[in-house]
Design an enzyme around this catalytic site. Structure first.
Site, PDB file in Angstrom:
ATOM      1  N   HIS A 164      -7.014 -22.799 -35.455  1.00  0.00           N
ATOM      2  CA  HIS A 164      -7.938 -23.622 -34.894  1.00  0.00           C
ATOM      3  C   HIS A 164      -8.121 -23.668 -33.585  1.00  0.00           C
ATOM      4  CE1 HIS A 164      -9.935 -27.514 -34.093  1.00  0.00           C
ATOM      5  NE2 HIS A 164     -10.388 -27.296 -35.199  1.00  0.00           N
ATOM      6  N   LYS A 172      -9.602 -21.280 -30.296  1.00  0.00           N
ATOM      7  CA  LYS A 172     -10.420 -20.335 -30.170  1.00  0.00           C
ATOM      8  C   LYS A 172      -9.966 -19.582 -28.993  1.00  0.00           C
ATOM      9  CE  LYS A 172     -12.192 -23.389 -33.093  1.00  0.00           C
ATOM     10  NZ  LYS A 172     -11.782 -24.431 -33.236  1.00  0.00           N
ATOM     11  N   ASP A 209     -10.524  -7.601 -21.149  1.00  0.00           N
ATOM     12  CA  ASP A 209      -9.732  -6.576 -20.070  1.00  0.00           C
ATOM     13  C   ASP A 209      -8.189  -6.761 -19.924  1.00  0.00           C
ATOM     14  OD1 ASP A 209     -12.145  -4.955 -20.289  1.00  0.00           O
ATOM     15  OD2 ASP A 209     -12.963  -5.872 -18.394  1.00  0.00           O
TER      16      ASP A 209
END
Length: 142
Positions: free
Chosen positions: A122, A124, A129
């Site tokens: 759930h 995100k 880099d």
């Protein structure tokens, strides 16, 4: 800092970037790698939505990912929830097919092998880099 506020609500005074702006900036400035963890990615599915609902923005983020990988050589790795009929993975399948991303799908509901943990991916996140990160609740959808 980015804020995850629905597009049709006023932006608070403390906001610096919208989620869309933060994602687009991070992807556009990536030089080596973009690592993404998401429940699902439906950035290209919303083109029929009015711009106020973000359809065009999703497509621009998707195109930025493609450009980063194919034009600038940025390595993109994505881990996502195992796709299903209700939650297909067209965008990530397309990114894989064109050589723009490595994608791994994990069945978080069965991650223990017995189906007892019953979870989903759930959170995100995006790491660019190895030094810049976005963590939030906004889905990678339009």
């Amino acid at each position: 800092m980015a804020t995850s506020i629905p597009i049709d609500l006023p932006t608070p005074a403390y906001a610096t970037l919208s989620t869309y702006q933060a994602w687009l900036s991070a992807i556009s400035n990536a030089q080596k790698s973009i690592d993404i963890g998401c429940y699902y990615m439906t950035l290209t599915d919303g083109m029929g939505f009015p711009s106020g609902q973000g359809g065009a923005q999703g497509m621009l983020v998707y195109k930025a990912l493609v450009n980063a990988a194919l034009e600038r050589g940025v390595k993109i790795r994505i881990v996502q929830q195992l796709p299903s009929a209700r939650m297909p993975a067209y965008d990530t399948a397309n990114l894989t097919a064109i050589g723009a991303a490595e994608v791994r799908s994990i069945d978080f509901a069965n991650v223990d092998g017995y189906g007892k943990l019953g979870g989903i991916l759930h959170t995100k996140l995006m790491v660019v880099d190895g030094k810049d990160a976005y963590v939030g609740s906004a889905n990678m959808g339009s």
